[in-house]
Design a protein around this motif. Structure first.
Motif, short mmCIF file in Angstrom:
data_model
loop_
_atom_site.label_atom_id
_atom_site.label_comp_id
_atom_site.label_asym_id
_atom_site.label_seq_id
_atom_site.Cartn_x
_atom_site.Cartn_y
_atom_site.Cartn_z
N GLU A 102 0.83 -1.20 0.00
CA GLU A 102 0.00 0.00 0.00
C GLU A 102 0.87 1.26 0.00
OE1 GLU A 102 -2.41 -0.63 3.40
OE2 GLU A 102 -3.94 -1.79 2.32
N VAL A 103 1.96 1.22 0.76
CA VAL A 103 2.88 2.36 0.76
C VAL A 103 3.52 2.53 -0.62
CG1 VAL A 103 5.05 3.25 1.72
CG2 VAL A 103 3.37 2.16 3.22
N VAL A 104 3.91 1.42 -1.23
CA VAL A 104 4.56 1.48 -2.55
C VAL A 104 3.60 2.01 -3.60
CG1 VAL A 104 5.63 0.14 -4.40
CG2 VAL A 104 6.19 -0.37 -2.02
N THR A 105 2.37 1.50 -3.62
CA THR A 105 1.41 1.96 -4.63
C THR A 105 1.07 3.43 -4.45
OG1 THR A 105 -0.38 1.12 -3.20
CG2 THR A 105 0.37 -0.31 -4.98
N LYS A 106 0.98 3.89 -3.21
CA LYS A 106 0.73 5.31 -2.97
C LYS A 106 1.88 6.15 -3.51
CE LYS A 106 0.05 8.71 0.71
NZ LYS A 106 0.02 8.93 2.19
N TRP A 107 3.11 5.71 -3.27
CA TRP A 107 4.29 6.45 -3.75
C TRP A 107 4.33 6.47 -5.28
CZ3 TRP A 107 8.64 4.90 -6.59
CH2 TRP A 107 9.72 5.80 -6.60
N LEU A 108 4.00 5.34 -5.91
CA LEU A 108 4.01 5.27 -7.37
C LEU A 108 2.97 6.21 -7.97
CD1 LEU A 108 4.45 1.42 -7.88
CD2 LEU A 108 6.10 3.19 -8.49
N ARG A 109 1.78 6.28 -7.37
CA ARG A 109 0.75 7.19 -7.89
C ARG A 109 1.19 8.63 -7.78
NH1 ARG A 109 -2.81 3.19 -5.47
NH2 ARG A 109 -3.97 2.14 -7.15
N GLU A 110 1.88 8.95 -6.70
CA GLU A 110 2.40 10.32 -6.56
C GLU A 110 3.41 10.64 -7.65
OE1 GLU A 110 4.03 10.38 -2.66
OE2 GLU A 110 2.08 10.55 -1.63
#
Length: 1004
Positions: free
Chosen positions: A907-915
């Motif tokens: 979840e942390v990784v996907t949030k960072w990727l969307r940013e």
């Protein structure tokens, strides 16, 4: 035999011809129709069956084709020998070869030759089968039988070449050469030799045994008269004389060659080595090997001063004669010889520094306009001190002062002068402002040289193309010094303009490929790679430019295309190289046949070929890792990964060949493992070919270790999944012994794996415990982070049976679950913190992040998927044994905690990727290239000014419109889209994995 009676495989030829016509025209359905009709009339004809099998194979039906071929083979083994002819057997051989069943084709010919031992056609077919199998001993035996039957010279030479190949490929001792010599002597005594190639083969046999005197006797006798090309004969004579120690006669021979071929540089170096008696090692090197200069002073034999002076004087006088008798402006050898002689004098402590510099300057005055000038003198610059290099550069500048760009020659001189400045390392001593000035000057020279190419075709090389490459190299150096992002973007813009003007400049594309990779726009890099139109052997020599980056990327579709194209070329070539060898034999070009085999050996042991085979399989495992059943199916197709284990052996990995052409790589990344831009700035002015060789050796060792580790991976995954499935059963029952063997094998492979990392199993576990508990940083893993995390995952699977190597802190399997999850989480989050944003270069953290998710986390997910169904209280999943799986409460809790940890991490990784994807970086790129009085953008300012005032009449229609179509904004957009695609692909992978872990979380 049937073919001797006017039949084709026992069938009248008029009935067969329509089938072959249809096959040749690729009308396979029509061919199959004719074949079926033929079989209805001749149901017991092996030839008719072979034809149908051939058609079915061409139609993509290999199983049916194999079945029919086997039926034809059975018919051939009956007592009806009338149906057994070479046409039938050769047709079967074609099909068996395409089905990778050469052994069946060979057995057919062996049976036929057993029934007709005096039939040369069949024996030739059998010899061809052994050529395809590279069975050199059987080739020799068959060729000897043919020679005894026909008493023809060619069959004897086939046998002799087979003996040579046994020795060259390590399948026989060198004493076999004496056997080959004896066979040839016996034949010569009764029949002599008829072909020039036979003489070359005979002399090579003698040469390999060190019998140089005997070889010279052959060459000077009656047999030598068969060699009608005088220069080739003299080259062979000169080499043999030098090897035998008769340097005086060798000198005379080499002089004859140089009189007729003054540009034969290899011959001149051999001549000078004989004159000075300083190094003969290269006389024993294989023909065609790249020439290297005789080595350093500690390899030189002492020569009395008066003898040395006399010999050098004679050599200089001879060279002067060659210069006087020069054959046009393009003959460089006699003038380059002056520099080589001064180099030898310098090595013998007899040189004069000023004279050495002057002969280089004189060479520049004569040939400084040629593109080969810098490569001609590059090796000599290494002998110069820093002060001498600066003096040389000043002398060259004085000879090039105020030359207008009115011709290709003057432009060539100015370009070579700039390249010499870079080779000498002068650019590293310039200030930032001065270096910017050089880049601007190079771009300006390129613009002013464009009118010289106005009449050239788009596929012809333009004058001054190298100027943009040199300008981009300087801009990259400016970025390395200052870490100002605008410089590297400016380098991209400059090269993109060059490709807008002419899209066929491969050096621009290769530089852009690496720049876009560094900037995190790998899809754009791959697009430029595809425009290189890589074919044939270039797959082997150029693939290193893109494959290492793609292996660390989430671009799985593109990676699959690269691997499939490369493996298809390699497999096709290795399959067809035997055809070339046999063709060379049939056309009596025996030395070429040996070359084909040696080239095949070189490719077959290519490190890149092994890596591609491994990574192609690992890519399948990564792609199916979210679906356990599909993953297990892939593993079964790989025989549980067992087929790759032998690649991990020391013998295989140390016998690798490295065929990549590193000379085409940009200066900042001399090997796939080395990238200077990822480290702090350093002065490379003192860098030499020795440093580059060190980089290459380091990369080769790294490649060998990578193959050892990666070849263990499929088996480790297979055993880990089996362990996770086997250990969580309440009652092992009959599977107990199987489970035990699985755990023992997994333990053995883990020990091998960490041994490659330089640790024992217990020491490696201590490291993992300290990292997982925070006493050590994950950065301590260094460049082996992926391997360490993979080890933690596989160790966790092994520990499910209660294994813990007796270490404190690893009490039971729960601790191993926690350790694997903690290490994974720490490494992923650490790489998230250190990966640079889109507007900056990607560095080397993002590829590691990609591999942590697509490999380490994927393998951990497979273990969890194997365990999780059993972790549900009262779970109903059945194993093959029929028992329900019931793990301990402690293990169930550890599995739930691990799944929860992976969900949070993803979840942390996907949030960072969307940013990252939502960032807009075109404006920041424009700001980086704003073109102030100093800093990035100056070279682009020169280009914009020139384009705005460009004259269509002066430039020509094509170049003028190409310049006007160049758009920096379009380049920015393309780069941004490439960066976004990389993150989008990784986001897609992470989202897929998150769904799997969320489903497991709900299930638990």
């Amino acid at each position: 035999m049937a073919s001797k009676f006017g039949f084709a495989g026992g069938i009248p030829e008029r009935r067969v011809r329509p089938i072959w016509d249809a096959i040749d025209s690729r009308q396979y359905k029509n061919a199959l129709k004719h074949s079926t009709a033929l079989l209805s009339k001749h149901p017991d004809s092996p030839y008719a069956l072979a034809l149908k099998a051939l058609i079915l194979e061409r139609m993509g039906k290999p199983e049916e084709a194999l079945s029919i071929c086997l039926s034809a083979k059975e018919l051939l083994n009956t007592t009806n020998f009338f149906l057994m002819d070479d046409l039938t057997l050769s047709t079967l051989q074609i099909v068996f070869q395409r089905l990778d069943r050469l052994d069946l084709a060979t057995s057919c010919y062996e049976f036929a030759c057993g029934k007709f031992p005096t039939n040369l056609e069949l024996m030739m077919g059998l010899f061809n089968c052994y050529v395809r199998e590279y069975s050199y001993v059987k080739q020799q035996q068959t060729a000897i039988k043919m020679y005894k039957l026909a008493n023809e010279e060619r069959y004897l030479l086939w046998a002799v070449c087979s003996i040579q190949l046994q020795v060259l490929c390590g399948q026989g001792e060198e004493k076999l050469l004496a056997l080959a010599e004896g066979l040839l002597k016996k034949h010569i005594s009764s029949h002599g030799l008829q072909e020039p190639e036979a003489v070359f083969v005979y002399i090579s046999i003698l040469e390999k045994q060190g019998k140089f005197g005997d070889a010279l006797e052959i060459l000077s006798g009656k047999l030598g008269s068969l060699l009608t090309i005088g220069v080739d004969r003299l080259r062979l004579e000169g080499r043999l004389l030098a090897q035998s120690g008769d340097y005086t006669a060798a000198i005379s021979t080499f002089q004859k060659i140089l009189h007729s071929s003054p540009d034969d540089w290899e011959c001149f170096l051999q001549y000078l080595s004989c004159v000075l008696d300083d190094d003969k090692s290269w006389f024993f090197e294989p023909a065609g090997k790249q020439i290297v200069f005789p080595a350093l002073t500690d390899n030189l034999l002492p020569i009395p001063d008066d003898v040395f002076d006399s010999r050098i004087t004679d050599a200089l006088a001879f060279v002067k004669k060659l210069q006087v008798a020069g054959r046009g402006e393009t003959v460089r050898g006699p003038f380059l010889a002056d520099i080589e002689i001064e180099r030898r004098k310098r090595l013998h402590q007899k040189g004069d520094s000023e004279k050495f510099l002057n002969v280089i300057v004189q060479y520049f005055c004569r040939f400084g306009h040629l593109s080969c000038f810098c490569s001609d003198v590059e090796a000599y610059l290494e002998l110069l001190s820093h002060e001498e290099k600066n003096n040389l550069l000043e002398k060259l500048k004085q000879n090039s002062k105020s030359q207008p760009l009115e011709s290709g020659k003057s432009l060539g001189r100015l370009m070579n002068l700039q390249k010499m400045q870079d080779m000498i390392g002068k650019n590293y001593g310039l200030t930032m402002t001065e270096l910017e000035g050089v880049a601007m000057e190079l771009v300006d020279m390129y613009c002013k040289s464009l009118p010289l190419s106005s009449d050239l075709d788009v596929q012809e090389s333009m004058h001054g193309e190298e100027l943009l490459t040199m300008a981009s190299n300087i801009l990259v150096q400016l970025f390395w010094r200052s870490q100002k992002h605008g410089y590297i973007l400016e380098a991209v813009m400059v090269l993109e303009l060059g490709l807008t003007v002419r899209r066929y400049v491969s050096q621009y594309k290769l530089s852009l490929l690496h720049l876009y990779t560094y900037l995190g726009a790998l899809p754009v890099a791959y697009d430029w790679y595809k425009t290189l139109d890589i074919k044939n052997i270039l797959f082997e020599t150029v693939l290193h430019q893109i494959l290492p980056q793609m292996l660390l990327s989430p671009l799985w579709v593109d990676l699959s295309d690269i691997l499939n194209d490369y493996l298809k070329f390699m497999d096709d070539h290795l399959r067809e190289s035997a055809d070339l060898t046999f063709l060379a034999y049939r056309h009596r070009n025996y030395s070429k046949g040996i070359e084909f085999v040696q080239f095949k050996e070189l490719l077959q042991h290519s490190n890149q070929y092994l890596i591609a085979q491994l990574e192609s399989s690992i890519l399948q495992l990564k792609d199916k890792a979210d679906r356990l059943q599909e993953e297990e199916s892939v593993l079964e197709d790989m025989n549980g990964g067992a087929q790759f284990l032998e690649l991990a052996s020391e013998t295989v990995s140390t016998a690798l060949t490295f065929n990549e052409d590193m000379r085409t790589r940009p200066w900042w990344t001399p090997t796939p493992k080395k990238n200077y831009l990822l480290g702090p700035f350093e002065d490379l002015a003192c860098s030499s070919r020795f440093t580059l060789q060190e980089c290459k050796r380091d990369w080769e060792l790294s490649a060998q270790n990578a193959i050892r580790k990666r070849s263990l991976l499929p088996r480790l995954i297979y055993l880990s999944v089996r362990c996770a499935s086997a250990t969580l059963k309440e009652n092992a029952g009959a599977n107990g012994s199987v489970s035990e063997s699985i755990f023992l094998e997994l333990q053995s492979l883990l020990e091998r794996f960490v041994h490659i990392l330089g640790f024992s199993l217990s020491d490696a576990l201590h490291v993992m415990v300290e990292v997982s508990q925070g006493r050590k940083s994950v950065e301590d893993f260094g460049s082996d982070m992926i391997d360490w995390v993979n080890f933690a995952v596989f160790y966790n699977a092994w520990s499910l049976n209660g294994n813990n190597c007796g270490l404190q802190g690893l009490d039971g399997s729960r601790a191993a679950w926690n350790m694997a999850a903690a290490v994974l989480e720490k490494c992923i989050l650490q790489k998230l913190r250190t990966t640079r944003p889109l507007v900056c270069c990607s560095g080397d953290d993002f590829p590691v992040l990609v591999n942590l998710i697509t490999e380490s986390l994927a393998w951990h997910g497979l273990v969890l998927q194997s365990c999780a169904p059993s972790s549900v209280p009262g779970g109903k999943k059945k194993k093959k044994s029929g028992s329900a799986d019931q793990p301990s409460p402690s293990s169930s809790q550890a599995i739930r905690e691990s799944v929860h940890s992976m969900c949070e991490t993803l979840e942390v990784v996907t949030k960072w990727l969307r940013e990252q994807i939502n960032q807009v970086n075109v404006e920041s790129v424009e700001l980086s290239l704003s073109g102030q009085d100093n800093g990035p953008g100056q070279a682009l300012h020169v280009l914009r000014n020139y384009i705005s005032s460009a004259d269509e009449i002066e430039l020509g229609d094509r170049i003028f419109h190409a310049l006007k179509s160049w758009s920096p904004a379009e380049v920015n957009r393309k780069m941004s889209d490439g960066q976004h695609k990389i993150f989008s692909e990784l986001l897609h992978i992470c989202t897929s994995k998150l769904k799997v872990f969320m489903a497991l979380k709900q299930q638990l």
